[in-house]
Scaffold this active site. Structure first.
Site, PDB file in Angstrom:
ATOM      1  N   LYS A 158      70.702 -39.220 -24.184  1.00 25.84           N
ATOM      2  CA  LYS A 158      71.249 -39.496 -22.849  1.00 25.84           C
ATOM      3  C   LYS A 158      72.278 -38.452 -22.424  1.00 25.84           C
ATOM      4  O   LYS A 158      73.003 -37.921 -23.259  1.00 25.84           O
ATOM      5  CB  LYS A 158      71.927 -40.880 -22.825  1.00 25.84           C
ATOM      6  N   GLY A 164      71.370 -44.526 -14.569  1.00 27.73           N
ATOM      7  CA  GLY A 164      70.216 -44.611 -13.682  1.00 27.73           C
ATOM      8  C   GLY A 164      69.007 -43.843 -14.167  1.00 27.73           C
ATOM      9  O   GLY A 164      68.098 -43.584 -13.387  1.00 27.73           O
ATOM     10  N   LYS A 237      65.702 -50.812  -9.212  1.00 28.88           N
ATOM     11  CA  LYS A 237      65.548 -52.257  -9.322  1.00 28.88           C
ATOM     12  C   LYS A 237      64.733 -52.784  -8.150  1.00 28.88           C
ATOM     13  O   LYS A 237      64.832 -52.259  -7.043  1.00 28.88           O
ATOM     14  CB  LYS A 237      66.928 -52.927  -9.325  1.00 28.88           C
ATOM     15  N   ASN A 290      79.682 -50.179 -13.860  1.00 24.40           N
ATOM     16  CA  ASN A 290      79.545 -49.675 -12.492  1.00 24.40           C
ATOM     17  C   ASN A 290      80.804 -50.024 -11.717  1.00 24.40           C
ATOM     18  O   ASN A 290      81.163 -51.191 -11.611  1.00 24.40           O
ATOM     19  CB  ASN A 290      78.323 -50.268 -11.810  1.00 24.40           C
ATOM     20  N   ARG A 292      81.665 -50.084  -8.582  1.00 19.34           N
ATOM     21  CA  ARG A 292      81.417 -50.235  -7.144  1.00 19.34           C
ATOM     22  C   ARG A 292      80.846 -51.631  -6.878  1.00 19.34           C
ATOM     23  O   ARG A 292      80.446 -52.318  -7.814  1.00 19.34           O
ATOM     24  CB  ARG A 292      80.367 -49.209  -6.698  1.00 19.34           C
ATOM     25  N   ARG A 338      64.195 -56.681  -2.984  1.00 18.55           N
ATOM     26  CA  ARG A 338      64.518 -55.528  -2.141  1.00 18.55           C
ATOM     27  C   ARG A 338      63.273 -55.124  -1.359  1.00 18.55           C
ATOM     28  O   ARG A 338      62.205 -54.945  -1.935  1.00 18.55           O
ATOM     29  CB  ARG A 338      64.951 -54.337  -3.005  1.00 18.55           C
TER      30      ARG A 338
HETATM   31  C1  MV4 Z   1      68.452 -47.595 -23.088  1.00 11.50           C
HETATM   32  C2  MV4 Z   1      67.234 -48.241 -23.319  1.00 11.50           C
HETATM   33  C3  MV4 Z   1      66.891 -48.502 -24.627  1.00 11.50           C
HETATM   34  N1  MV4 Z   1      67.718 -48.127 -25.643  1.00 11.50           N
HETATM   35  N2  MV4 Z   1      69.237 -47.254 -24.132  1.00 11.50           N
HETATM   36  C4  MV4 Z   1      67.899 -46.904 -18.380  1.00 11.50           C
HETATM   37  C5  MV4 Z   1      68.919 -46.553 -17.362  1.00 11.50           C
HETATM   38  C6  MV4 Z   1      70.222 -46.419 -18.061  1.00 11.50           C
HETATM   39  N3  MV4 Z   1      71.253 -47.126 -17.342  1.00 11.50           N
HETATM   40  C7  MV4 Z   1      69.995 -46.978 -19.404  1.00 11.50           C
HETATM   41  N4  MV4 Z   1      68.601 -47.215 -19.581  1.00 11.50           N
HETATM   42  C8  MV4 Z   1      68.092 -47.602 -20.791  1.00 11.50           C
HETATM   43  N5  MV4 Z   1      68.866 -47.294 -21.854  1.00 11.50           N
HETATM   44  C9  MV4 Z   1      68.845 -47.502 -25.361  1.00 11.50           C
HETATM   45  N6  MV4 Z   1      69.635 -47.146 -26.382  1.00 11.50           N
HETATM   46  C10 MV4 Z   1      66.434 -48.570 -22.213  1.00 11.50           C
HETATM   47  C11 MV4 Z   1      66.859 -48.235 -20.960  1.00 11.50           C
HETATM   48  C12 MV4 Z   1      65.958 -48.571 -19.897  1.00 11.50           C
HETATM   49  C13 MV4 Z   1      66.302 -49.482 -18.909  1.00 11.50           C
HETATM   50  C14 MV4 Z   1      67.550 -50.087 -18.860  1.00 11.50           C
HETATM   51  C15 MV4 Z   1      67.868 -50.982 -17.884  1.00 11.50           C
HETATM   52  C16 MV4 Z   1      66.923 -51.288 -16.901  1.00 11.50           C
HETATM   53  C17 MV4 Z   1      65.704 -50.691 -16.909  1.00 11.50           C
HETATM   54  C18 MV4 Z   1      65.372 -49.777 -17.907  1.00 11.50           C
HETATM   55  C19 MV4 Z   1      64.102 -49.187 -17.904  1.00 11.50           C
HETATM   56  C20 MV4 Z   1      63.781 -48.298 -18.891  1.00 11.50           C
HETATM   57  C21 MV4 Z   1      64.714 -47.979 -19.866  1.00 11.50           C
END
Ligand code: MV4
Length: 447
Positions: A158, A164, A237, A290, A292, A338
């Site tokens: 990351k 996002g 979302k 977040n 906001r 939405r």
């Molecule tokens: C993750 C994850 C699985 N494992 N981190 C996507 C956006 C960012 N805010 C974090 N995200 C994710 N982080 C780890 N260690 C899976 C996601 C993720 C996800 C998270 C929230 C809502 C939708 C998502 C869709 C795909 C992946």
């Protein structure tokens, strides 16, 4: 007390803020771009000022123009809404410099939470559960691979300034690691001008559960329960609901209390959201904060009967929270859909155009937050979200039924929307059972 607030945003959230101000007898100033002369927020505010050309960088993102407009009209405060300047610490500093109240947290806090890696470290210090991973920033693939082996595959790579989904890649094994690391880092450099990365253990098919909190500057913090935002496509979302269908009463309380604890630990002020990933075993981890008001805030307003925008304005004036936790009761179930001007059949391509005919439903427990009207032309320069439908009923089953009949009544002619796609999801047996994770859309619809 604020006499006049400038709303540094457009669309349905600008309209939502104007309505809250009107109820509070605060004068409103809308700013609009040349493409938004006919927009609803431009028409509904007490005063409206054109701040530049259609391109966001020339108008809604133009900090100097925004501040000088606020000064010129004598605004006491600026409400940033979401997106645009809402999480820009330099803009908040500029507001402070010119003694205009920014309705939100301090620039220091926005900055601190904007660095997702630093935010995690801060939360870990406070005893908040986080996904196991690196604590120090990583820049080099070879150095990062050593860390990845220590954490164990699969690994999520990351961007520190991400969120996002930008600058985020999965490495399933050692062989995938280096190429994925380079792709994520390149993306981060392009999007954020920064190549600081961090690693986490990959959580397979989690649910996205976030807790709404509200804080005043005297250290008082309340939560308004959680929202399940797992139904999304490519990190956009689509449907949000409260409560999360997967939580026991016990887990619900633990997550909410954890979120309040997190907000207190950083000395948070104003509205905020603590995002968690919830895994299949019921373990949860802090992801991001977040700083906001969020698109999906109405879902929490519907189950709590609490006005988040009004409270944001109150605490920004230095007032204490109007409620204690014991005053807040979370009742029934709320769902938000939405509505986007886009074509789901053609890769969700944005579809601006003119609304030839429009019928917005209403009725008991139905709320429409929208910025469109019959004859309105949706400009192509901005986000494709044109409306949010929020329903509230006694339980989840009733709320799902209410959303289905509301979608059946809604008519938007002249443009492509995701209405039918939303309708399809609402009718899906797994959705109706509350059986879904963040991969729901990709696994059921292959998108
Ligand atoms: C993750 C994850 C699985 N494992 N981190 C996507 C956006 C960012 N805010 C974090 N995200 C994710 N982080 C780890 N260690 C899976 C996601 C993720 C996800 C998270 C929230 C809502 C939708 C998502 C869709 C795909 C992946």
């Amino acid at each position: 007390m604020f006499r006049k607030i400038l709303i540094a945003n457009r669309g349905e959230i600008a309209v939502r803020i104007i309505r809250a101000c009107r109820e509070m007898n605060i004068r409103t100033v809308a700013v609009y771009s040349e493409a938004d002369r006919e927009a609803l927020h431009t028409q509904l505010a007490d005063e409206s000022i054109c701040i530049g050309p259609a391109q966001p960088s020339e108008s809604y993102l133009n900090m100097e123009r925004m501040i000088s407009t606020a000064i010129a009209v004598g605004a006491d405060a600026i409400h940033p809404g979401f997106g645009f300047l809402s999480e820009n610490p330099r803009f908040v500093e500029l507001c402070e410099k010119y003694q205009i109240v920014f309705i939100g947290p301090t620039s220091e806090l926005i900055q601190k939470m904007g660095n997702k890696s630093e935010a995690k470290n801060t939360m870990k210090q406070a005893g908040i559960p986080i996904v196991p991973g690196t604590e120090e920033p990583v820049y080099l693939a070879e150095e990062a691979l050593k860390e990845a082996k220590r954490i164990g595959f699969p690994i999520m790579i990351k961007a520190a300034l991400g969120g996002g989904g930008k600058g985020m890649r999965i490495a399933r094994d050692e062989a995938e690691f280096s190429p994925q690391f380079h792709i994520a880092q390149e993306e981060s450099l392009n999007a954020f001008g920064d190549d600081t990365m961090y690693l986490e253990r990959y959580i397979q098919d989690p649910r996205h559960v976030e807790v709404q909190i509200m804080a005043d500057r005297y250290g008082n913090v309340v939560h308004l329960g959680e929202r399940d935002c797992s139904i999304q496509r490519r990190h956009q979302k689509m449907i949000e609901e409260s409560p999360c269908p997967a939580l026991s009463l016990e887990l619900r309380k633990v997550m909410s209390d954890t979120a309040v604890c997190a907000a207190k630990a950083v000395g948070y002020e104003n509205a905020g959201t603590i995002e968690f990933l919830l895994d299949k075993s019921g373990e949860f981890f802090f992801m991001e904060m977040n700083t906001r008001i969020q698109v999906e805030h109405p879902v929490s307003e519907m189950v709590s009967g609490f006005d988040l925008i009004r409270e944001q304005i109150r605490v920004a004036q230095g007032m204490r929270l109007s409620v204690e936790q014991a005053d807040i009761s979370l009742r029934g179930h709320a769902i938000e859909c939405r509505i986007n001007a886009e074509d789901p059949v053609h890769n969700f391509m944005p579809c601006p155009g003119t609304i030839e005919n429009l019928h917005l439903p209403g009725g008991n427990g139905v709320r429409m937050d929208s910025a469109v009207y019959k004859g309105y032309s949706i400009p192509p320069y901005y986000d494709s979200m044109i409306a949010k439908i929020i329903v509230h009923d006694r339980d989840r089953e009733s709320a799902v039924k209410k959303m289905i009949s509301t979608l059946e009544e809604l008519r938007i002619d002249g443009i492509q929307t995701n209405l039918e796609f939303q309708y399809d999801i609402l009718n899906h047996p797994d959705f109706q059972k509350g059986k879904f994770t963040t991969d729901f859309i990709s696994s059921h619809y292959g998108m």
